[in-house]
Design an enzyme around this catalytic site. Structure first.
Site, mmCIF file in Angstrom:
data_model
loop_
_atom_site.group_PDB
_atom_site.id
_atom_site.type_symbol
_atom_site.label_atom_id
_atom_site.label_comp_id
_atom_site.label_asym_id
_atom_site.label_seq_id
_atom_site.Cartn_x
_atom_site.Cartn_y
_atom_site.Cartn_z
ATOM 1 N N GLU A 1 -6.606 -11.115 7.118
ATOM 2 C CA GLU A 1 -7.365 -9.875 6.956
ATOM 3 C C GLU A 1 -8.697 -10.061 6.256
ATOM 4 O O GLU A 1 -9.274 -9.098 5.735
ATOM 5 C CB GLU A 1 -6.515 -8.838 6.222
ATOM 6 C CG GLU A 1 -5.839 -9.342 4.951
ATOM 7 C CD GLU A 1 -4.845 -8.339 4.387
ATOM 8 O OE1 GLU A 1 -4.986 -7.132 4.663
ATOM 9 O OE2 GLU A 1 -3.944 -8.754 3.650
ATOM 10 N N ASP B 1 -9.161 -4.322 6.569
ATOM 11 C CA ASP B 1 -9.774 -5.190 5.567
ATOM 12 C C ASP B 1 -10.658 -6.238 6.210
ATOM 13 O O ASP B 1 -11.697 -6.613 5.648
ATOM 14 C CB ASP B 1 -8.683 -5.868 4.733
ATOM 15 C CG ASP B 1 -8.130 -4.954 3.664
ATOM 16 O OD1 ASP B 1 -8.929 -4.349 2.929
ATOM 17 O OD2 ASP B 1 -6.894 -4.839 3.550
ATOM 18 N N HIS C 1 0.810 -1.212 0.000
ATOM 19 C CA HIS C 1 0.000 0.000 0.000
ATOM 20 C C HIS C 1 0.847 1.269 0.000
ATOM 21 O O HIS C 1 0.334 2.355 -0.291
ATOM 22 C CB HIS C 1 -0.917 0.023 1.229
ATOM 23 C CG HIS C 1 -1.994 -1.019 1.201
ATOM 24 N ND1 HIS C 1 -2.895 -1.126 0.176
ATOM 25 C CD2 HIS C 1 -2.302 -2.005 2.086
ATOM 26 C CE1 HIS C 1 -3.724 -2.133 0.415
ATOM 27 N NE2 HIS C 1 -3.383 -2.684 1.564
#
Length: 253
Positions: free
Chosen positions: A145, A171, A45
């Site tokens: 997640e 998530d 990310h």
């Protein structure tokens, strides 16, 4: 030589790290120099690519801190290349099944225990060129997640070669139909996080989750968490800048 995270985890000693998403090599170097046990470098990310994460790994390697890289996917080539660059461990995102966990382990290990290709161009300078030693030093951390991963957690933590599980609460919340949440939301979300924590600890694995600050990290350490990134460089810069701008604007300027 880098701090041996696995040795600490085996002894039940919590480890605390800085987390870098900015893509900055210098920020990673600052984090490491300040004395964290590890520095997380986020390629998934964050703004790091291979060249910048290589430079960041080299900067972290000048200190005792371990360099832990979150790769973009389970695809093994990037993980292997990152380990060859001198990373101490890999965080694999979105691990949902035992097969996914086995694929993560295989990316970190050489034949006959995995599919990692031998070529420790830079890692060889730091860790030597013995395949067994290199494989032993490469930490395999799997991210839990999704609700599906929680359903399969007992099978995931049973996969030989997994060193730690790292919970992604944001998530995870989404997969339960909730808004992204950094902290446990009472109900199914908190129950899922607790199930992962318990499964990891019962199996003898390290378990981690991100923390906003040291106070939170210390509370989680008391609950058995041993892999604890504290904050994010981008959030720290944003928070500090916002506070200083607010101060001058509130003064009428």
């Amino acid at each position: 030589m880098s701090i041996d995270l696995k040795q600490k985890w085996t002894a039940g000693v919590p480890t605390f790290g800085g987390w870098c998403s900015s893509g900055s090599v210098f920020t990673a170097e600052i984090m490491a120099a300040e004395g964290f046990d590890f520095v997380g470098l986020d390629v998934q990310h964050g703004l790091y690519g291979y060249e910048s994460v290589l430079s960041a790994i080299r900067a972290v390697n000048t200190t005792p801190a371990a360099a832990i890289v979150r790769v973009p996917s389970l695809e093994p080539a990037f993980a292997g290349k990152t380990l060859d660059a001198g990373a101490n461990g890999i965080i694999f995102p979105v691990v949902e099944t035992a097969d996914d966990a086995a694929a993560a382990v295989a990316a970190c290990r050489y034949h006959p225990h995995g599919i990692r290709s031998f070529g420790p161009v830079r890692a060889g300078l730091r860790f030597g060129r013995d395949p067994e030693a290199l494989a032993r030093l490469a930490l395999c951390i799997v991210m839990i997640e999704t609700a599906r991963a929680v359903d399969n957690i007992d099978q995931i933590v049973a996969v030989e070669g997994v060193d730690a599980v790292f919970i992604g609460p944001g998530d995870l919340a989404i997969t339960y139909g909730l808004a992204p949440a950094a902290a446990p939301v009472p109900g199914v979300h908190a129950d899922a996080i607790e199930a992962v924590r318990r499964a990891a600890i019962d199996t003898g694995l390290a378990v981690g989750i991100s923390c906003p600050n040291a106070e939170s990290a210390l509370k989680l350490a008391a609950a058995g968490y041993t892999f604890l990134p504290i904050g994010i460089d981008t959030h720290w810069v944003t928070s500090a800048a916002r506070a200083e701008v607010a101060a001058v604007r509130n003064a009428g300027y």
